[in-house]
Design an enzyme around this catalytic site. Structure first.
Site, PDB file in Angstrom:
ATOM      1  N   ARG A 215       1.392  66.521 -42.892  1.00 32.75           N
ATOM      2  CA  ARG A 215       2.285  67.258 -43.803  1.00 32.75           C
ATOM      3  C   ARG A 215       2.946  68.367 -42.980  1.00 32.75           C
ATOM      4  NH1 ARG A 215      -0.941  69.094 -49.117  1.00 32.75           N
ATOM      5  NH2 ARG A 215       1.110  69.921 -49.646  1.00 32.75           N
ATOM      6  N   HIS A 216       4.045  68.906 -43.459  1.00 30.62           N
ATOM      7  CA  HIS A 216       4.666  70.062 -42.809  1.00 30.62           C
ATOM      8  C   HIS A 216       3.692  71.247 -42.863  1.00 30.62           C
ATOM      9  CE1 HIS A 216       5.095  71.551 -46.878  1.00 30.62           C
ATOM     10  NE2 HIS A 216       5.557  70.342 -47.194  1.00 30.62           N
ATOM     11  N   ASN A 222       4.667  76.420 -51.013  1.00 32.18           N
ATOM     12  CA  ASN A 222       3.220  76.149 -51.096  1.00 32.18           C
ATOM     13  C   ASN A 222       2.482  77.439 -51.455  1.00 32.18           C
ATOM     14  OD1 ASN A 222       3.329  73.915 -48.243  1.00 32.18           O
ATOM     15  ND2 ASN A 222       3.215  73.357 -50.402  1.00 32.18           N
ATOM     16  N   ARG A 265      11.418  72.230 -44.161  1.00 40.79           N
ATOM     17  CA  ARG A 265      10.023  72.509 -43.813  1.00 40.79           C
ATOM     18  C   ARG A 265       9.441  71.490 -42.823  1.00 40.79           C
ATOM     19  NH1 ARG A 265      10.632  71.105 -49.208  1.00 40.79           N
ATOM     20  NH2 ARG A 265       9.084  69.770 -50.270  1.00 40.79           N
ATOM     21  N   GLU A 285      10.303  64.519 -49.792  1.00 42.23           N
ATOM     22  CA  GLU A 285       9.203  64.580 -50.762  1.00 42.23           C
ATOM     23  C   GLU A 285       9.607  63.939 -52.103  1.00 42.23           C
ATOM     24  OE1 GLU A 285       6.448  64.255 -51.445  1.00 42.23           O
ATOM     25  OE2 GLU A 285       5.255  66.079 -51.602  1.00 42.23           O
ATOM     26  N   HIS A 351       5.619  64.865 -46.141  1.00 41.45           N
ATOM     27  CA  HIS A 351       5.198  65.674 -47.300  1.00 41.45           C
ATOM     28  C   HIS A 351       3.973  65.036 -47.967  1.00 41.45           C
ATOM     29  CE1 HIS A 351       9.109  67.792 -47.122  1.00 41.45           C
ATOM     30  NE2 HIS A 351       9.508  66.634 -46.635  1.00 41.45           N
TER      31      HIS A 351
END
Ligand code: F6P
Length: 397
Positions: A215-216, A222, A265, A285, A351
């Site tokens: 994931r980033h 987040n 991201r 995403e 994502h």
């Protein structure tokens, strides 16, 4: 019944039949086409109680020949039972290397749809790689490598003496592939599942390099527990970009490729890498539609029915004006084809929902479970291919 299909592999040992069967099966199941491989070697080992040395494959030895044919027939009958019940595509993974055997299979499977898939290899590098896979396959994994190679060469010699490539005069539908991507010949094959199968086979190459998924780094959304959007990374996230760069460049010694989505991201997370980067919208995403840029708490307050319906069926539930997990599988079908065509290590920075769906493919996770997989921030998932599937390791950074 029309959509159902039997694929019969054809080819000498170590031509990549099991590799192709297992990979194709994984892809079709993930695409939602119920597929199963029937491997006559597995039946032989089960019925004969273990390993048989090369002499068992001597076609001049009548009693062994009869036993071997009998075992293949049992395996094929099981395949027919399965496809007549709930199967859609059944793959018969066996050499099927002479006309007599193929006539039997063609007649036995009538009136079902049957396609022969022949793998022809004269490229020494590919044969060597297949041989390496053979030496870690069930017959040889526990044997001394020198003995395994000698025994396998003898077995190969027996098969070579009677091998006959498929001719048009056999009057069957077939796909012939030479050296994976060198040449593809198709005869009388058409249809929706067939097109999917051919697209996959066109891109399938022997790749023994690992694939890394991440994931980033932690994003500002987040931190604020907001879904979707296109924001930058938090300070923690920026630190992860340094950590993943250091980890991957120490881990991978050769040239590799990086895929990111088109969102800031993931691009930021991969920013420090100097290797070739490919940005693709296919990795964006899951789209939250009218819920984008909201927290789960806000969604619950404003649209309680969305939270309820999504909880009841997270796989199929599509956000209003957005996407569902099933939509993501549909979107990533082409990405996976693209992945198959590389012969280099690959890093994918994407994502949460996207990594779940990709893991679903690599780990053969049933559709219903995919939305519920946990993928943490700041972890790299390393997937190393072996003869049948991918070994998964998770590295926390
Ligand atoms: O929360 C981060 C995130 O990537 C969101 O942008 C996305 O909507 C969500 O995860 C997907 O996870 P789930 O399907 O479990 O809600």
């Amino acid at each position: 019944m029309d959509e159902k299909l039997i694929i019969v592999m054809v080819g000498l040992p170590a031509r990549g039949k099991s590799y192709t069967s297992n990979n194709l099966c994984r892809y079709l199941n993930w695409c939602g086409v119920n597929c199963k491989v029937f491997n006559s070697g597995d039946y032989r080992r089960k019925i004969m109680g273990g390993f048989q040395d090369a002499s068992f494959f001597d076609f001049d030895n009548d009693s062994n020949y009869r036993i071997k044919e009998q075992i293949s027939k049992i395996c094929f009958e099981e395949l027919l039972k399965w496809i007549d019940k709930d199967g859609v595509v059944a793959i018969f993974d066996s050499t099927n290397s002479n006309v007599e055997r193929r006539i039997y299979l063609k007649n036995k499977s009538k009136p079902r749809n049957i396609i022969f898939l022949e793998l022809i290899t004269d490229d020494e590098v590919i044969i060597k790689k297949n041989l390496n896979l053979k030496l870690i396959s069930p017959d040889y994994i526990d044997k001394d490598p020198k003995y395994a190679l000698e025994d396998f060469n003898k077995r190969h010699e027996f098969y070579s003496r009677q091998y006959a490539t498929i001719e048009d005069s056999e009057d069957v539908k077939y796909i012939k592939i030479k050296n994976f991507t060198e040449k593809l010949v198709i005869r009388r094959v058409f249809g929706i599942n067939e097109s999917l199968i051919i697209s996959y086979l066109m891109n399938l190459r022997l790749n023994s390099y690992p694939i890394y998924l991440s994931r980033h780094g932690e994003s500002i959304n987040n931190v604020n527990k907001v879904i979707g959007g296109d924001c930058l990374l938090s300070e923690n996230g920026n630190n992860y970009a340094i950590k993943i760069h250091d980890f991957i460049t120490t881990e991978i010694k050769e040239d590799f490729i990086i895929f990111t989505s088109c969102l800031k991201r993931t691009k930021k997370t991969a920013e420090l890498f100097t290797q070739k980067k490919i940005e693709t919208r296919l990795l964006n995403e899951i789209h939250g539609g009218i819920c984008e840029n909201m927290t789960y708490y806000e969604i619950e307050e404003k649209y309680p029915e969305i939270m309820q319906d999504r909880k009841a069926d997270k796989l199929r539930y599509r956000y209003p004006e957005g996407e569902s997990y099933l939509d993501l599988i549909e979107r990533l079908k082409y990405f996976v084809l693209q992945l198959r065509s590389y012969k280099k290590p690959i890093l994918i920075v994407a994502h949460n929902a996207i990594i779940k769906v990709l893991l679903g493919y690599f780990q053969e996770i049933p559709h219903e479970k995919i939305p519920h997989i946990d993928v943490n921030l700041h972890e790299v998932i390393k997937l190393t291919p072996n003869s049948k599937n991918y070994l998964k390791e998770t590295i926390k950074l």
